[in-house]
Scaffold this active site. Structure first.
Site, mmCIF file in Angstrom:
data_model
loop_
_atom_site.group_PDB
_atom_site.id
_atom_site.type_symbol
_atom_site.label_atom_id
_atom_site.label_comp_id
_atom_site.label_asym_id
_atom_site.label_seq_id
_atom_site.Cartn_x
_atom_site.Cartn_y
_atom_site.Cartn_z
ATOM 1 N N LYS A 20 0.846 -1.207 0.000
ATOM 2 C CA LYS A 20 0.000 0.000 0.000
ATOM 3 C C LYS A 20 0.879 1.254 0.000
ATOM 4 O O LYS A 20 2.086 1.173 0.296
ATOM 5 C CB LYS A 20 -0.909 -0.023 1.228
ATOM 6 C CG LYS A 20 -0.162 -0.053 2.555
ATOM 7 C CD LYS A 20 -1.084 -0.359 3.724
ATOM 8 C CE LYS A 20 -0.313 -0.399 5.033
ATOM 9 N NZ LYS A 20 -1.147 -0.870 6.160
ATOM 10 N N TYR B 39 17.396 29.002 10.408
ATOM 11 C CA TYR B 39 16.210 29.686 10.924
ATOM 12 C C TYR B 39 16.141 29.578 12.439
ATOM 13 O O TYR B 39 16.409 28.516 13.009
ATOM 14 C CB TYR B 39 14.948 29.038 10.341
ATOM 15 C CG TYR B 39 14.670 29.412 8.905
ATOM 16 C CD1 TYR B 39 14.487 30.736 8.515
ATOM 17 C CD2 TYR B 39 14.548 28.422 7.930
ATOM 18 C CE1 TYR B 39 14.205 31.069 7.195
ATOM 19 C CE2 TYR B 39 14.261 28.737 6.607
ATOM 20 C CZ TYR B 39 14.092 30.065 6.252
ATOM 21 O OH TYR B 39 13.807 30.388 4.947
HETATM 22 C C1 LIG Z 1 -0.443 -1.828 6.866
HETATM 23 C C2 LIG Z 1 -1.051 -3.121 7.248
HETATM 24 C C3 LIG Z 1 -0.272 -4.283 7.281
HETATM 25 C C4 LIG Z 1 1.239 -4.268 7.164
HETATM 26 O O1 LIG Z 1 1.740 -3.800 8.390
HETATM 27 P P1 LIG Z 1 3.325 -3.731 8.704
HETATM 28 O O2 LIG Z 1 3.357 -3.336 10.127
HETATM 29 O O3 LIG Z 1 3.865 -2.678 7.799
HETATM 30 O O4 LIG Z 1 3.889 -5.047 8.431
HETATM 31 C C5 LIG Z 1 -0.916 -5.491 7.473
HETATM 32 N N1 LIG Z 1 -2.259 -5.546 7.677
HETATM 33 C C6 LIG Z 1 -3.030 -4.438 7.703
HETATM 34 C C7 LIG Z 1 -4.487 -4.570 7.954
HETATM 35 C C8 LIG Z 1 -2.462 -3.187 7.502
HETATM 36 O O5 LIG Z 1 -3.217 -2.089 7.549
#
Ligand SMILES: *Cc1c(COP(=O)(O)O)cnc(C)c1O
Length: 371
Positions: free
Chosen positions: A41, A260
């Site tokens: 994702k 800054y």
């Molecule tokens: C993002 C996500 C994962 C992967 O999680 P990681 O901690 O990056 O391994 C797995 N399952 C769900 C439902 C998620 O939202």
């Protein structure tokens, strides 16, 4: 390799696809006999959906998870034959024909989605695959376990899930009591769906032990080199390295301040280098106070606030003349590089990766081996 000519001095992000593949291999061997899906994702956590997904496919990954429908469609164009789950679920009150056209599998999160899916199933001969998300204690997405009390898990006719899943809230804290409670609730619900594959563990969950692995694990961040076992040595290989060139070196001749807000004080004899990378490149501004960088493997502190396009490093401890315009400074790199930068910024590796800027020149290592 020759340094690029001055006009090409640019911050660059190296993404090591061989390390992504090695990390996938390690998780596969740890999780066995469970199988391992890959979570890609958010543009593969900011690292580039297409090259990352192709590398994982070349390493044997066949099942993928994305968050949004649009991400599923993008991944389908990259991997024709992958099994793709979409975590958002239908995210609508009707079933868009695109689900079937693209062969994407929704993870149903709400009871209403079950009814919508059942309605549609009744009107077809072939029932497309669907997964069900149970909320076992995160109160984020998924149906309450009580929803499934009843014969056949109280599913409407026509809905036969290919996967039952849930998500752990505290898997990165092995001692947290919620882990065992979620496991117990998940087992209870799965008991109503005998024979249907189960999935609970993401990256950190895999390291909680065999009880958490079931038939399918869903790691994301560990594939990208972030430590899934905070507080213990990182079992994963580093995937990203971010370097940027020095644009200017200052030999300090009298008391002055850097950047800054004038928060970093220097005096005669100190040396400061200005580097061509800033928060617009994803180097979170909050890392200014505690962050470090490396030149030729030597650790040096960031000096003052990170600005949009530039940051400063204190090179007083390095030999005079060793840093010149064009010298590359490593801002994220080495084992735990992402985790260390995240700690300095007061955040987690996930956020560092997904904020890496689009302005960075991206170089993929090992890409030719996957095309
Ligand atoms: C993002 C996500 C994962 C992967 O999680 P990681 O901690 O990056 O391994 C797995 N399952 C769900 C439902 C998620 O939202």
């Amino acid at each position: 390799m020759k340094e690029p000519p001055p006009a090409a001095w640019r911050a660059r992000l190296e993404i090591d696809l061989r390390a992504v593949r090695a990390n996938y291999r390690l998780l596969v061997s740890l999780a066995a006999p469970a199988s391992v899906a890959a979570v890609v994702k958010a543009n593969a956590y900011g690292l580039g959906m297409a090259p990352v997904a192709r590398a994982l496919w070349a390493e044997g990954a066949r099942t993928f998870f994305v968050a949004r429908l649009a991400e599923g469609l993008e991944l389908r164009r990259i991997l024709e034959d992958a099994r793709i789950f979409v975590l958002d679920g239908l995210a609508a009150e009707t079933v868009d024909p695109v689900w079937e056209e693209a062969g994407l599998i929704p993870v149903l999160n709400r009871s209403e989605e079950l009814s919508i899916w059942a309605d549609r199933a009744r009107r077809r001969e072939r029932h497309p695959e669907v997964a069900i998300h149970v909320d076992t204690g995160m109160t984020r997405l998924g149906m309450s376990p009580s929803r499934f009390a009843g014969r056949n898990g109280a599913l409407p006719t026509g809905v036969t899930p290919c996967l039952i899943m849930s998500h752990l809230a505290c898997a990165d804290e092995p001692e947290h009591p919620l882990n065992a409670r979620q496991l117990e609730r998940f087992r209870a619900v799965c008991g109503m769906f005998p024979g249907i594959p189960r999935s609970l563990a993401a990256s950190s969950g895999i390291f909680l032990g065999p009880a958490y692995r079931f038939e399918l694990c869903r790691p994301g961040v560990a594939l990208y080199g972030v430590n899934p076992t905070p507080g213990r040595p990182n079992p994963m290989q580093p995937v990203v390295r971010l370097c940027a060139p020095v644009l200017q070196v200052h030999e300090i001749t009298e008391r002055a301040t850097v950047g800054y807000g004038a928060t970093y004080e220097v005096r005669a004899g100190d040396r400061i280098a200005t580097v061509a990378a800033g928060y617009a490149d994803g180097l979170l501004r909050s890392a200014g106070k505690r962050g470090t960088a490396r030149i030729d493997g030597k650790e040096i502190p960031l000096a003052g606030r990170i600005s949009m396009d530039l940051l400063s490093v204190d090179i007083s401890a390095l030999p005079s003349g060793s840093v010149v315009p064009g010298t590359m400074v490593e801002l994220i790199g080495g084992p735990d590089g992402v985790d260390r930068f995240a700690a300095a910024a007061g955040t987690i590796g996930y956020e560092v990766l997904t904020r890496l800027g689009s302005r960075l020149e991206r170089r993929y290592l090992g890409e030719e081996e996957t095309s």
